[in-house]
Write a protein that holds these residues in place. Structure first.
Motif, PDB file in Angstrom:
ATOM      1  N   PHE A 189       0.853  -1.192   0.000  1.00 33.83           N
ATOM      2  CA  PHE A 189       0.000   0.000   0.000  1.00 33.83           C
ATOM      3  C   PHE A 189       0.885   1.236   0.000  1.00 33.83           C
ATOM      4  O   PHE A 189       2.086   1.166   0.264  1.00 33.83           O
ATOM      5  N   GLN A 190       0.276   2.354  -0.295  1.00 30.63           N
ATOM      6  CA  GLN A 190       0.994   3.624  -0.309  1.00 30.63           C
ATOM      7  C   GLN A 190       0.382   4.565   0.723  1.00 30.63           C
ATOM      8  O   GLN A 190      -0.841   4.649   0.840  1.00 30.63           O
ATOM      9  N   VAL A 191       1.230   5.236   1.462  1.00 30.35           N
ATOM     10  CA  VAL A 191       0.790   6.255   2.427  1.00 30.35           C
ATOM     11  C   VAL A 191       0.903   7.604   1.738  1.00 30.35           C
ATOM     12  O   VAL A 191       1.994   8.032   1.354  1.00 30.35           O
ATOM     13  N   ASN A 192      -0.227   8.285   1.595  1.00 32.62           N
ATOM     14  CA  ASN A 192      -0.305   9.514   0.806  1.00 32.62           C
ATOM     15  C   ASN A 192      -0.741  10.684   1.692  1.00 32.62           C
ATOM     16  O   ASN A 192      -1.632  10.519   2.530  1.00 32.62           O
ATOM     17  N   PRO A 193      -0.147  11.889   1.511  1.00 24.49           N
ATOM     18  CA  PRO A 193      -0.461  13.023   2.396  1.00 24.49           C
ATOM     19  C   PRO A 193      -1.659  13.858   1.954  1.00 24.49           C
ATOM     20  O   PRO A 193      -1.933  14.881   2.563  1.00 24.49           O
ATOM     21  N   PHE A 194      -2.366  13.442   0.901  1.00 24.26           N
ATOM     22  CA  PHE A 194      -3.443  14.274   0.363  1.00 24.26           C
ATOM     23  C   PHE A 194      -4.805  13.609   0.523  1.00 24.26           C
ATOM     24  O   PHE A 194      -5.507  13.327  -0.446  1.00 24.26           O
ATOM     25  N   ALA A 195      -5.156  13.345   1.770  1.00 27.18           N
ATOM     26  CA  ALA A 195      -6.492  12.827   2.050  1.00 27.18           C
ATOM     27  C   ALA A 195      -7.520  13.929   1.773  1.00 27.18           C
ATOM     28  O   ALA A 195      -7.170  15.110   1.688  1.00 27.18           O
ATOM     29  N   PRO A 196      -8.798  13.579   1.615  1.00 23.36           N
ATOM     30  CA  PRO A 196      -9.821  14.611   1.403  1.00 23.36           C
ATOM     31  C   PRO A 196      -9.741  15.722   2.460  1.00 23.36           C
ATOM     32  O   PRO A 196      -9.518  15.454   3.633  1.00 23.36           O
ATOM     33  N   ARG A 197      -9.858  16.934   1.996  1.00 20.91           N
ATOM     34  CA  ARG A 197      -9.808  18.140   2.847  1.00 20.91           C
ATOM     35  C   ARG A 197      -8.428  18.358   3.470  1.00 20.91           C
ATOM     36  O   ARG A 197      -8.292  18.972   4.524  1.00 20.91           O
ATOM     37  N   TRP A 198      -7.386  17.880   2.790  1.00 18.60           N
ATOM     38  CA  TRP A 198      -6.028  18.056   3.318  1.00 18.60           C
ATOM     39  C   TRP A 198      -5.611  19.516   3.374  1.00 18.60           C
ATOM     40  O   TRP A 198      -4.779  19.912   4.195  1.00 18.60           O
ATOM     41  N   LYS A 199      -6.171  20.367   2.497  1.00 21.57           N
ATOM     42  CA  LYS A 199      -5.769  21.770   2.471  1.00 21.57           C
ATOM     43  C   LYS A 199      -6.145  22.502   3.749  1.00 21.57           C
ATOM     44  O   LYS A 199      -5.598  23.564   4.048  1.00 21.57           O
ATOM     45  N   GLY A 200      -7.075  21.941   4.515  1.00 18.25           N
ATOM     46  CA  GLY A 200      -7.463  22.569   5.774  1.00 18.25           C
ATOM     47  C   GLY A 200      -6.346  22.603   6.792  1.00 18.25           C
ATOM     48  O   GLY A 200      -6.385  23.378   7.752  1.00 18.25           O
ATOM     49  N   THR A 201      -5.308  21.776   6.601  1.00 14.94           N
ATOM     50  CA  THR A 201      -4.188  21.761   7.542  1.00 14.94           C
ATOM     51  C   THR A 201      -3.130  22.795   7.197  1.00 14.94           C
ATOM     52  O   THR A 201      -2.174  22.982   7.947  1.00 14.94           O
ATOM     53  N   CYS A 202      -3.305  23.491   6.065  1.00 19.89           N
ATOM     54  CA  CYS A 202      -2.249  24.373   5.578  1.00 19.89           C
ATOM     55  C   CYS A 202      -2.263  25.754   6.214  1.00 19.89           C
ATOM     56  O   CYS A 202      -1.318  26.523   6.037  1.00 19.89           O
ATOM     57  N   ASN A 203      -3.331  26.092   6.901  1.00 14.59           N
ATOM     58  CA  ASN A 203      -3.484  27.432   7.464  1.00 14.59           C
ATOM     59  C   ASN A 203      -3.333  28.467   6.353  1.00 14.59           C
ATOM     60  O   ASN A 203      -4.058  28.436   5.376  1.00 14.59           O
ATOM     61  N   GLU A 204      -2.382  29.380   6.467  1.00 16.51           N
ATOM     62  CA  GLU A 204      -2.212  30.420   5.460  1.00 16.51           C
ATOM     63  C   GLU A 204      -1.026  30.143   4.543  1.00 16.51           C
ATOM     64  O   GLU A 204      -0.607  31.001   3.786  1.00 16.51           O
ATOM     65  N   SER A 205      -0.468  28.958   4.605  1.00 10.30           N
ATOM     66  CA  SER A 205       0.674  28.621   3.759  1.00 10.30           C
ATOM     67  C   SER A 205       0.262  28.595   2.296  1.00 10.30           C
ATOM     68  O   SER A 205      -0.806  28.112   1.941  1.00 10.30           O
ATOM     69  N   VAL A 206       1.124  29.133   1.422  1.00 11.13           N
ATOM     70  CA  VAL A 206       0.815  29.198  -0.004  1.00 11.13           C
ATOM     71  C   VAL A 206       0.833  27.823  -0.640  1.00 11.13           C
ATOM     72  O   VAL A 206      -0.079  27.435  -1.358  1.00 11.13           O
ATOM     73  N   ASP A 207       1.892  27.046  -0.404  1.00 16.38           N
ATOM     74  CA  ASP A 207       2.019  25.762  -1.087  1.00 16.38           C
ATOM     75  C   ASP A 207       1.873  24.564  -0.164  1.00 16.38           C
ATOM     76  O   ASP A 207       1.659  23.463  -0.616  1.00 16.38           O
ATOM     77  N   CYS A 208       2.022  24.780   1.125  1.00 14.06           N
ATOM     78  CA  CYS A 208       1.716  23.747   2.124  1.00 14.06           C
ATOM     79  C   CYS A 208       2.697  22.570   2.116  1.00 14.06           C
ATOM     80  O   CYS A 208       2.477  21.581   2.785  1.00 14.06           O
TER      81      CYS A 208
END
Length: 284
Positions: free
Chosen positions: A164-183
């Protein structure tokens, strides 16, 4: 002979015909600034002559020319002479690659036929996803195959080969970025934590079976020392790796140059003669 640097450097941005210009650059292709007084809120020239650009975006990549003007004065005659020096250099937007991890493990099983193999596989996926869900990471591309394995002193046995692969882009992953441009810092930090949690989970499985089941092992259990992990890099659309062109940053995802594009999360930019911009995601 004495010399003084007068006024400021004028920084020229040469963006070839048809290439996309940024809103911080004038129509003539110039960027102006004085020492201590930025040309825009994103561009500044330091007292030592360094050009500082905040939030450097893909369209800002390209050929830059710095022209330095100053006067020299002869002490004897007070004769002034204007001297100009020109420096050309290339700037490229780049980012760190996004990390993912490919993991392989093995479990013993009684038989390659029956529903229990599927059940173990589904339960394992659920446990691992729950383990890393708070990090906005998830399990993707899971698969398993059952094989006969010959083990010294134990003969043939059945084992499940799970990947299996562990991936950092689960649904709604952008919510963890706060105000970061590219995260990228956030996602890469989270995936490292997810990797460590999963590795610890299987380490504990091996410990439990070794110490809690000293004589009789269950028919289905984790095979000790079968945990294998490999990091997989990917680049965001519009970026790719090019060790030949960017040997000083071979592991970086560098913006695709004009004449190339990258539509997905591959690690290379593909050829497209019709693209005239940096960071192209499509080939028109």
């Amino acid at each position: 002979m004495r010399a003084w640097v007068l006024l400021s450097a004028v920084l020229w941005y040469l963006a070839g015909v048809g290439w996309q210009r940024s809103s911080i650059i004038t129509k003539e292709g110039f960027v102006y600034g004085k020492v201590g007084r930025p040309g825009t809120s994103r561009i500044n020239i330091t007292k030592t002559g360094k050009l500082l650009v905040k939030d450097f975006l893909e369209p800002l990549s390209g050929l830059y020319t710095c022209t330095l003007s100053y006067k020299t004065v002869k002490a004897e005659t007070q004769e002034e002479k204007t001297v100009k020096q020109r420096y050309d250099f290339m700037l490229f937007a780049y980012r760190e690659p996004d990390y993912a991890y490919q993991i392989a493990v093995r479990f013993t099983t009684k038989s390659c036929v029956g529903k229990y193999n599927d059940l173990l596989f589904k339960v394992l996926k659920k446990i691992l996803n729950n383990l890393i869900s708070d990090l906005s990471c998830h399990i993707i591309e899971p698969s398993y195959k059952c094989h006969f394995v010959k083990i010294p002193k134990h003969g043939l046995t059945h084992e499940l080969f799970i990947a299996f692969q562990v991936n950092p882009f689960a649904p709604r992953w952008k919510g963890t970025c706060n105000e970061s441009v590219d995260c990228e810092d956030t996602t890469n930090h989270n995936i490292l934590q997810a990797r460590d949690r999963i590795e610890e989970f299987f380490r504990r499985q091996a410990y439990i079976f070794k110490h809690d089941f000293k004589k009789t092992l269950p028919a289905m259990h984790f095979v000790d020392h079968s945990f294998h992990i490999m990091r997989m890099d990917s680049c965001r659309p519009g970026f790719g790796k090019n060790e030949g062109l960017h040997s000083n940053c071979a592991s970086c995802c560098v913006v695709c140059s004009p004449g190339t594009f990258s539509p997905d999360v591959d690690v290379t930019c593909q050829t497209c003669v019709s693209t005239r911009i940096y960071g192209a995601k499509t080939c028109p």
